[in-house]
Design a protein around this motif. Structure first.
Motif, short mmCIF file in Angstrom:
data_model
loop_
_atom_site.label_atom_id
_atom_site.label_comp_id
_atom_site.label_asym_id
_atom_site.label_seq_id
_atom_site.Cartn_x
_atom_site.Cartn_y
_atom_site.Cartn_z
N MET A 8 35.99 44.32 41.34
CA MET A 8 34.80 43.48 41.89
C MET A 8 35.12 42.07 41.14
O MET A 8 34.66 40.96 41.75
N ALA A 9 35.80 41.98 40.12
CA ALA A 9 36.27 40.59 39.53
C ALA A 9 37.09 40.17 40.40
O ALA A 9 37.09 38.75 40.39
N ALA A 10 38.25 40.61 40.80
CA ALA A 10 39.14 40.13 41.66
C ALA A 10 38.54 39.89 42.86
O ALA A 10 38.96 38.59 43.30
N VAL A 11 37.56 40.52 43.64
CA VAL A 11 36.79 39.80 44.72
C VAL A 11 36.05 38.77 44.42
O VAL A 11 36.37 37.77 45.34
N HIS B 257 26.97 28.10 48.75
CA HIS B 257 25.63 28.06 48.08
C HIS B 257 25.15 29.43 47.93
O HIS B 257 24.58 29.98 46.85
N LEU B 258 25.22 30.47 48.96
CA LEU B 258 24.56 31.70 49.02
C LEU B 258 25.39 32.41 48.11
O LEU B 258 25.10 33.50 47.43
N ALA B 259 26.88 32.29 48.10
CA ALA B 259 27.56 33.27 47.29
C ALA B 259 27.39 33.00 45.93
O ALA B 259 27.63 33.80 45.27
N ALA B 260 27.10 31.85 45.50
CA ALA B 260 26.90 31.31 44.06
C ALA B 260 25.56 32.02 43.62
O ALA B 260 25.22 32.19 42.44
N ALA B 261 24.67 32.26 44.73
CA ALA B 261 23.22 32.79 44.32
C ALA B 261 23.39 34.05 43.84
O ALA B 261 22.48 34.83 43.39
N GLY B 262 24.55 34.89 44.10
CA GLY B 262 24.70 36.26 43.94
C GLY B 262 24.60 37.16 45.18
O GLY B 262 24.66 36.85 46.08
N GLY B 263 23.64 38.21 44.68
CA GLY B 263 23.46 39.23 45.64
C GLY B 263 23.87 40.39 45.36
O GLY B 263 24.37 40.83 44.26
N LYS B 264 23.82 41.43 46.19
CA LYS B 264 24.05 42.64 46.14
C LYS B 264 25.71 43.05 46.01
O LYS B 264 26.00 43.95 45.24
N ARG B 265 26.41 42.42 46.79
CA ARG B 265 27.98 42.67 46.88
C ARG B 265 28.04 44.19 47.06
O ARG B 265 28.97 45.00 46.66
N ARG C 121 45.56 43.70 49.21
CA ARG C 121 45.17 43.60 50.57
C ARG C 121 43.69 44.14 50.68
O ARG C 121 42.74 43.86 51.59
N VAL C 122 43.19 45.26 49.85
CA VAL C 122 41.96 45.94 49.75
C VAL C 122 40.94 44.66 49.15
O VAL C 122 39.94 44.61 49.88
N VAL C 123 41.45 43.89 48.27
CA VAL C 123 40.44 42.92 47.89
C VAL C 123 40.21 42.01 49.04
O VAL C 123 39.22 41.29 49.07
N ASP C 124 41.27 41.41 49.93
CA ASP C 124 41.09 40.46 51.03
C ASP C 124 40.21 41.28 52.11
O ASP C 124 39.19 40.45 52.54
N ALA C 125 40.38 42.49 52.14
CA ALA C 125 39.61 43.30 53.17
C ALA C 125 37.90 43.28 52.62
O ALA C 125 37.03 42.91 53.45
N ALA C 126 37.83 43.19 51.28
CA ALA C 126 36.47 43.29 50.72
C ALA C 126 35.77 41.77 50.76
O ALA C 126 34.62 41.63 51.08
N VAL C 127 36.75 40.66 50.70
CA VAL C 127 36.15 39.29 50.92
C VAL C 127 35.79 39.15 52.23
O VAL C 127 34.74 38.52 52.38
#
Length: 348
Positions: free
Chosen positions: A29-32, A53-61, A80-86
């Motif tokens: 999650m830190a890598a994502v 803006h919204l990414a910085a506000a956080g959220g559930k992830r 590759r998994v990290v990029d898929a998650a992003v």
């Protein structure tokens, strides 16, 4: 952007989840989060600010979390998994920019919504930019991933269009209510909306994790089906939270105010009890009067329809768990099973 945000249902908070798995997922999650910061950045400072803006506000992830967990059924996460998650998180974020414009929202994730901050036109364009960024990230994962991304996007938009039509095409006075005893297909149609607008992207989150985590095709299919059912559970829990202020951390009644007939409302419409006529009248379309909204909430909270909706949520949650029985037992499968419980319990 701020520090990484804990998902709404954190792996470490789920009972019985392996500590080593928890540590690996936390690192993922830190890598994502790091990769997300990187791809939403832009040479133009204003574009960079608006896109982040919204990414910085956080959220559930929640979706990246599921991608990482699904990869752990196989070989675990990598770049590759990290990029898929992003990619799935960017797609979700982009949809929020558009949702806020459609809903004329003032707040999102506890901060000023993008449309309120930058105006509707800019918010729409930033949403488009993020969809494009998601596609660019996913393109690095190959043609199959691009095809899946496109199909998911089509389903997400189609589901959102059908959901929005509930507020733009309310039942006229005196017309048969969608979902009444003469129209049982309305519940089925609504569940398909949930599968498309929410389940599709959560299914793709699990699918990508399994694919790029090295799982065999049968396991990928199983986790994709699991993800879609989990997505429906996720949305049904949100529907119930929107009614029940006792368990919700947000202002209740948003769906009723907008005229959206969620599952509890659809079940209430099936009633032939004369005592339910008032609730059926109130939920025919958008409720603008605060007193009528409060009345509708009170009536709906006391109605058996809430129990019916919870029972349906429990059935879909059971379907998700049963799918996992086909997989070899292990820490990741146990965590995915516990994740269903964590999502379903949000509505209690």
């Amino acid at each position: 952007m701020t520090a990484p945000v804990s998902p709404a249902v954190a792996v470490g908070s789920l009972p019985g989840v392996d500590e080593a798995l928890t540590a690996r997922v936390a690192a993922g999650m830190a890598a994502v989060d790091t990769r997300l910061r990187e791809v939403v950045d832009h040479d133009d400072p204003f574009v960079a600010e608006a896109a982040g803006h919204l990414a910085a506000a956080g959220g559930k992830r929640f979706r990246p979390l599921l991608t990482l967990l699904a990869s752990e059924v196989g070989n675990g996460w990598d770049e590759r998994v990290v990029d898929a998650a992003v990619g799935v998180e960017l797609t979700h974020l982009a949809s929020l920019y558009h949702d806020d414009v459609m809903d004329e929202a003032d707040l999102r994730r506890g901060v000023q919504s993008a449309n309120a901050r930058y105006g509707n036109a800019t918010a729409i364009l930033v949403g488009d930019l993020l969809f494009g960024t998601a596609s660019s990230v996913v393109a690095g994962l190959g043609a199959e991933a691009v095809r899946i991304q496109a199909e998911t996007f089509v389903r997400l938009c189609a589901g959102q269009i059908r959901d929005d039509r509930q507020t733009t095409d309310p039942a006229p006075e005196g017309a048969a209510l969608a979902g009444d005893a003469h129209d049982p297909a309305a519940v089925t149609a609504y569940l398909q909306i949930l599968a498309d607008k929410t389940g599709a992207l959560i299914a793709t989150s699990a699918r990508y994790g399994a694919m790029f985590g090295g799982c065999d095709p049968a396991t990928v299919r199983t986790l994709t089906e699991y993800g879609e059912r989990l997505g429906v559970v996720f949305q049904l829990a949100d529907d119930l939270l929107d009614v029940d202020s006792d368990t919700s951390g947000k202002t209740p009644g948003t769906d009723l105010r907008e005229g959206k007939a969620t599952l509890p409302v659809l079940y209430a419409r099936t009633s032939t009890d004369p005592a339910d006529v008032r609730l059926q009248e109130l939920t025919r379309g958008p409720i603008e009067d605060p007193e009528e909204l409060a009345e509708a909430l009170e009536l709906l909270r006391a109605h058996p329809a809430m129990g019916q909706a919870r029972q349906h949520l429990a059935r879909v949650a059971d379907e998700a768990r049963v799918l996992l029985d086909a997989l070899d037992p292990g820490p990741a499968v146990a965590a995915l099973r516990a994740l269903v419980d964590g999502v379903a319990e949000r509505s209690r």
